[in-house]
Design a protein around this motif. Structure first.
Motif, PDB file in Angstrom:
ATOM      1  N   ASN A 351       0.875  -1.149  -0.052  1.00  0.00           N
ATOM      2  CA  ASN A 351      -0.202   0.085  -0.264  1.00  0.00           C
ATOM      3  C   ASN A 351       0.784   1.191   0.048  1.00  0.00           C
ATOM      4  O   ASN A 351       2.199   1.093   0.337  1.00  0.00           O
ATOM      5  N   ILE A 352       0.329   2.272  -0.194  1.00  0.00           N
ATOM      6  CA  ILE A 352       0.994   3.604   0.039  1.00  0.00           C
ATOM      7  C   ILE A 352       0.106   4.722   0.705  1.00  0.00           C
ATOM      8  O   ILE A 352      -1.163   4.315   0.549  1.00  0.00           O
ATOM      9  N   GLY A 353       0.535   5.755   1.113  1.00  0.00           N
ATOM     10  CA  GLY A 353      -0.316   6.588   1.683  1.00  0.00           C
ATOM     11  C   GLY A 353      -0.882   6.491   3.220  1.00  0.00           C
ATOM     12  O   GLY A 353      -1.505   7.235   3.727  1.00  0.00           O
ATOM     13  N   ASP A 354      -0.153   5.485   3.669  1.00  0.00           N
ATOM     14  CA  ASP A 354      -0.481   5.369   5.313  1.00  0.00           C
ATOM     15  C   ASP A 354       0.184   6.257   5.866  1.00  0.00           C
ATOM     16  O   ASP A 354       1.278   6.785   5.465  1.00  0.00           O
ATOM     17  N   VAL A 355      -0.285   6.316   7.221  1.00  0.00           N
ATOM     18  CA  VAL A 355       0.559   7.348   8.152  1.00  0.00           C
ATOM     19  C   VAL A 355       1.814   6.508   8.653  1.00  0.00           C
ATOM     20  O   VAL A 355       2.718   7.080   9.056  1.00  0.00           O
ATOM     21  N   ARG A 356       1.948   5.098   8.432  1.00  0.00           N
ATOM     22  CA  ARG A 356       3.051   4.542   8.726  1.00  0.00           C
ATOM     23  C   ARG A 356       3.965   4.556   7.313  1.00  0.00           C
ATOM     24  O   ARG A 356       3.305   4.394   6.287  1.00  0.00           O
ATOM     25  N   THR A 357       5.318   4.193   7.665  1.00  0.00           N
ATOM     26  CA  THR A 357       6.012   4.205   6.400  1.00  0.00           C
ATOM     27  C   THR A 357       5.972   2.680   6.116  1.00  0.00           C
ATOM     28  O   THR A 357       6.066   1.715   7.007  1.00  0.00           O
ATOM     29  N   LEU A 358       5.715   2.235   4.745  1.00  0.00           N
ATOM     30  CA  LEU A 358       5.657   1.247   4.039  1.00  0.00           C
ATOM     31  C   LEU A 358       6.500   0.916   3.122  1.00  0.00           C
ATOM     32  O   LEU A 358       7.067   1.685   2.383  1.00  0.00           O
ATOM     33  N   VAL A 359       7.116  -0.330   3.075  1.00  0.00           N
ATOM     34  CA  VAL A 359       8.208  -0.710   1.896  1.00  0.00           C
ATOM     35  C   VAL A 359       7.836  -2.187   1.435  1.00  0.00           C
ATOM     36  O   VAL A 359       6.875  -2.658   2.022  1.00  0.00           O
ATOM     37  N   ILE A 360       8.057  -2.160   0.136  1.00  0.00           N
ATOM     38  CA  ILE A 360       7.782  -3.171  -0.750  1.00  0.00           C
ATOM     39  C   ILE A 360       8.775  -3.412  -1.829  1.00  0.00           C
ATOM     40  O   ILE A 360       9.506  -2.501  -2.227  1.00  0.00           O
ATOM     41  N   HIS A 361       8.747  -4.760  -2.148  1.00  0.00           N
ATOM     42  CA  HIS A 361       9.999  -5.257  -3.267  1.00  0.00           C
ATOM     43  C   HIS A 361       8.869  -5.235  -4.575  1.00  0.00           C
ATOM     44  O   HIS A 361       8.192  -6.321  -4.897  1.00  0.00           O
ATOM     45  N   PRO A 362       8.698  -4.097  -5.409  1.00  0.00           N
ATOM     46  CA  PRO A 362       7.701  -4.139  -6.523  1.00  0.00           C
ATOM     47  C   PRO A 362       7.709  -5.477  -7.300  1.00  0.00           C
ATOM     48  O   PRO A 362       6.946  -5.738  -7.951  1.00  0.00           O
ATOM     49  N   ALA A 363       9.053  -5.792  -8.023  1.00  0.00           N
ATOM     50  CA  ALA A 363       9.339  -6.841  -8.835  1.00  0.00           C
ATOM     51  C   ALA A 363       8.604  -8.041  -8.567  1.00  0.00           C
ATOM     52  O   ALA A 363       8.170  -8.875  -9.624  1.00  0.00           O
ATOM     53  N   SER A 364       8.627  -8.652  -7.402  1.00  0.00           N
ATOM     54  CA  SER A 364       7.994  -9.812  -6.948  1.00  0.00           C
ATOM     55  C   SER A 364       6.621  -9.498  -6.251  1.00  0.00           C
ATOM     56  O   SER A 364       5.864 -10.634  -5.941  1.00  0.00           O
ATOM     57  N   THR A 365       5.848  -8.436  -6.423  1.00  0.00           N
ATOM     58  CA  THR A 365       4.710  -8.296  -5.909  1.00  0.00           C
ATOM     59  C   THR A 365       4.003  -7.719  -6.973  1.00  0.00           C
ATOM     60  O   THR A 365       3.137  -8.020  -7.673  1.00  0.00           O
ATOM     61  N   ILE A 366       3.766  -6.301  -6.635  1.00  0.00           N
ATOM     62  CA  ILE A 366       2.712  -5.567  -7.524  1.00  0.00           C
ATOM     63  C   ILE A 366       3.025  -5.386  -9.201  1.00  0.00           C
ATOM     64  O   ILE A 366       2.289  -5.173  -9.880  1.00  0.00           O
ATOM     65  N   TYR A 367       4.404  -5.859  -9.628  1.00  0.00           N
ATOM     66  CA  TYR A 367       4.636  -5.955 -10.962  1.00  0.00           C
ATOM     67  C   TYR A 367       5.022  -7.447 -11.216  1.00  0.00           C
ATOM     68  O   TYR A 367       5.731  -7.645 -12.155  1.00  0.00           O
ATOM     69  N   ALA A 368       4.382  -8.402 -10.211  1.00  0.00           N
ATOM     70  CA  ALA A 368       4.770  -9.860 -10.641  1.00  0.00           C
ATOM     71  C   ALA A 368       4.164 -10.396 -12.110  1.00  0.00           C
ATOM     72  O   ALA A 368       4.510 -11.244 -12.610  1.00  0.00           O
ATOM     73  N   HIS A 369       3.048  -9.633 -12.417  1.00  0.00           N
ATOM     74  CA  HIS A 369       2.251 -10.125 -13.728  1.00  0.00           C
ATOM     75  C   HIS A 369       2.950  -9.232 -14.985  1.00  0.00           C
ATOM     76  O   HIS A 369       2.254  -9.451 -15.956  1.00  0.00           O
ATOM     77  N   SER A 370       3.886  -8.317 -14.855  1.00  0.00           N
ATOM     78  CA  SER A 370       4.310  -7.583 -15.892  1.00  0.00           C
ATOM     79  C   SER A 370       5.679  -8.239 -16.488  1.00  0.00           C
ATOM     80  O   SER A 370       6.133  -9.023 -15.672  1.00  0.00           O
ATOM     81  N   ASN A 371       5.807  -8.064 -17.864  1.00  0.00           N
ATOM     82  CA  ASN A 371       6.984  -8.697 -18.306  1.00  0.00           C
ATOM     83  C   ASN A 371       8.129  -7.723 -18.111  1.00  0.00           C
ATOM     84  O   ASN A 371       8.157  -6.807 -17.398  1.00  0.00           O
ATOM     85  N   GLU A 372       9.538  -8.160 -18.483  1.00  0.00           N
ATOM     86  CA  GLU A 372      10.443  -7.344 -18.226  1.00  0.00           C
ATOM     87  C   GLU A 372      10.609  -5.934 -18.693  1.00  0.00           C
ATOM     88  O   GLU A 372      11.047  -5.004 -18.242  1.00  0.00           O
ATOM     89  N   ALA A 373       9.900  -5.552 -19.840  1.00  0.00           N
ATOM     90  CA  ALA A 373      10.325  -4.332 -20.623  1.00  0.00           C
ATOM     91  C   ALA A 373       9.056  -3.515 -19.707  1.00  0.00           C
ATOM     92  O   ALA A 373       9.315  -2.292 -19.626  1.00  0.00           O
ATOM     93  N   GLN A 374       7.808  -4.027 -19.445  1.00  0.00           N
ATOM     94  CA  GLN A 374       7.009  -3.202 -18.571  1.00  0.00           C
ATOM     95  C   GLN A 374       7.503  -2.843 -17.205  1.00  0.00           C
ATOM     96  O   GLN A 374       7.543  -1.718 -16.753  1.00  0.00           O
ATOM     97  N   LYS A 375       8.207  -3.531 -16.572  1.00  0.00           N
ATOM     98  CA  LYS A 375       8.958  -3.568 -15.324  1.00  0.00           C
ATOM     99  C   LYS A 375       9.848  -2.340 -15.458  1.00  0.00           C
ATOM    100  O   LYS A 375      10.139  -1.492 -14.737  1.00  0.00           O
ATOM    101  N   LEU A 376      10.888  -2.263 -16.520  1.00  0.00           N
ATOM    102  CA  LEU A 376      12.075  -1.390 -16.839  1.00  0.00           C
ATOM    103  C   LEU A 376      11.371   0.006 -17.257  1.00  0.00           C
ATOM    104  O   LEU A 376      11.651   0.918 -16.628  1.00  0.00           O
ATOM    105  N   SER A 377      10.214  -0.001 -17.854  1.00  0.00           N
ATOM    106  CA  SER A 377       9.613   1.183 -18.062  1.00  0.00           C
ATOM    107  C   SER A 377       8.902   1.964 -16.957  1.00  0.00           C
ATOM    108  O   SER A 377       8.943   3.041 -16.612  1.00  0.00           O
ATOM    109  N   ALA A 378       8.619   1.090 -15.904  1.00  0.00           N
ATOM    110  CA  ALA A 378       8.131   1.601 -14.643  1.00  0.00           C
ATOM    111  C   ALA A 378       9.232   1.858 -13.615  1.00  0.00           C
ATOM    112  O   ALA A 378       8.817   2.309 -12.318  1.00  0.00           O
ATOM    113  N   GLY A 379      10.397   1.585 -13.956  1.00  0.00           N
ATOM    114  CA  GLY A 379      11.368   1.691 -13.169  1.00  0.00           C
ATOM    115  C   GLY A 379      11.769   0.685 -11.969  1.00  0.00           C
ATOM    116  O   GLY A 379      12.177   1.043 -10.706  1.00  0.00           O
TER     117      GLY A 379
END
Length: 408
Positions: A351-379
């Motif tokens: 999540n983002i926007g919580d009053v608490r600091t949150l961390v995540i590894h995007p490549a293995s979670t919210i971009y798990a369904h994206s291909n490599e080109a899409q991941k690179l485009s998203a940084g």
């Protein structure tokens, strides 16, 4: 009114009948009317009032009014989620055979949505960077919308709203912007020429991580060509209200993507502290980014750092504030995981926007369904960590990341 005053008083006052300082939670399915004639008029939008909570609800309507006042639009429609808001903002004007131009670095869920739209005959043309030059090369006679995130998540690329909106309007195309990560605290897109704004209000608007919701806000200023956008033609007599009227009376109502009254109430509670929270989050994010930059053991990406490619646009369009998200590169996926696992204050959550600091590894979670080109485009790289900075004391946050980096 200035920003924080407008959060409290813009489009809102005490309840006239009870004096309640917040709109009550009308947790009901249906509303009785004094006569069959009155219910008929309300149900068919010929008289003010409420009939059924899927169509309209007083608690939700109060939240919509406040969001509309905050963005200075002509009308707002609240949705059951941010993804529902993105989807319906587009489907309200698109049909089979139409094309959309979108940034390649979008949030992973939005990229998945554009893939789903293929089945309905809607094509998306992706641009690597959301600039007027790149968009101009993709425009065809079937282009019906340009969609982008003002501040990419998690790539943090910033869109030059004025330049892109000017190009769109030259071609008679509306610019739809996702302002979730920017929030009205950093920028009010209509002032720069945007036509429609969507928010995942689950994030910074709510602020407490307690409700899923979204909202669509219309500027009312776009000059619709009713021959191109045929679905809006029946609302011609409503002028600038035609987009929002069609949305509310048509696809939003029929898809059933309504916001629960209790979630609207929680958003109304949260919105009142948006300015205070964002000020603190931006200060904390900058302090963290500066520490990472000086320390050198991880590589930060944050728009308010002087060496960032979007620094100048951040100063000009976002009042010099870089927002509440930054990313770091740890060197490898293994190092990124070790860093995340060693944190004591920052929470590993999607999540983002919580009053608490949150961390995540995007490549293995919210971009798990994206291909490599899409991941690179998203940084998104294998060693990327996204940090959604909260309101903790910055000294404690820095200390937490120092010990986690040392553990890494």
């Amino acid at each position: 009114m200035e920003f924080n005053t407008r959060l409290l008083h813009g489009g809102f006052g005490a309840d006239r009948s009870t004096g309640a300082t917040l709109a009550p939670i009308y947790q009901v399915s249906a509303f009785a009317q004094e006569s069959a004639e009155k219910l008929e008029a309300v149900f068919n939008n010929r008289a003010p009032g409420f009939a059924y909570s899927r169509i309209s609800n007083p608690t939700v309507a109060s939240f919509e009014t406040r969001m509309n006042a905050l963005e200075k639009g002509i009308g707002a429609v609240a949705c059951s989620s941010g993804m529902a808001a993105v989807t319906l903002s587009l489907l309200n004007i698109l049909e089979s055979g139409d094309e959309v131009i979108a940034g390649a670095g979008l949030f992973g869920g939005t990229i998945d949505l554009f893939g789903d739209l293929k089945a309905f005959g809607i094509t998306t043309r992706f641009v690597e960077h959301v600039t007027a030059d790149e968009i101009a090369e993709q425009i065809t006679d079937r282009t019906k919308a340009v969609f982008a995130e003002i501040v990419g998540n998690p790539g943090l690329e910033i869109v030059d709203i004025r330049a892109v909106s000017q190009l769109c309007h030259e071609h008679g195309i509306p610019l739809i912007l996702d302002s979730t990560t920017a929030t009205p605290y950093l920028v009010r897109p209509f002032e720069y020429g945007a036509d429609i704004v969507v928010h995942s209000t689950s994030k910074y608007i709510n602020g407490g991580g307690n409700s899923i919701s979204g909202v669509i806000i219309d500027s009312g200023k776009f000059k619709w060509d009713f021959d191109r956008y045929k679905g809006l033609a029946q609302y011609l007599k409503l002028g600038g209200l035609c987009y929002i009227a069609k949305l509310h009376s048509g696809i939003w109502r029929n898809f059933g993507a309504c916001l629960a009254p209790v979630n609207a109430f929680m958003n109304s509670v949260g919105i009142e502290t948006l300015g205070l929270r964002m000020q603190r989050c931006c200060e904390n994010a900058l302090a963290l980014a500066e520490y990472f930059s000086e320390d050198g053991r991880v590589q930060p990406n944050y728009p308010a750092l002087p060496d960032n490619p979007f620094y100048d646009l951040c100063q000009k369009q976002l009042s010099g504030k870089g927002g509440a998200i930054l990313t770091i590169r740890a060197g490898s996926k293994e190092r990124a995981f070790r860093l995340i696992n060693a944190l004591k204050l920052a929470t590993n959550a999607t999540n983002i926007g919580d009053v608490r600091t949150l961390v995540i590894h995007p490549a293995s979670t919210i971009y798990a369904h994206s291909n490599e080109a899409q991941k690179l485009s998203a940084g998104v790289f294998e060693d990327t960590i996204r940090i959604s900075v909260g309101i903790e004391d910055k000294e404690d946050l820095i200390a937490d990341f120092i010990q986690a980096i040392e553990a890494m």
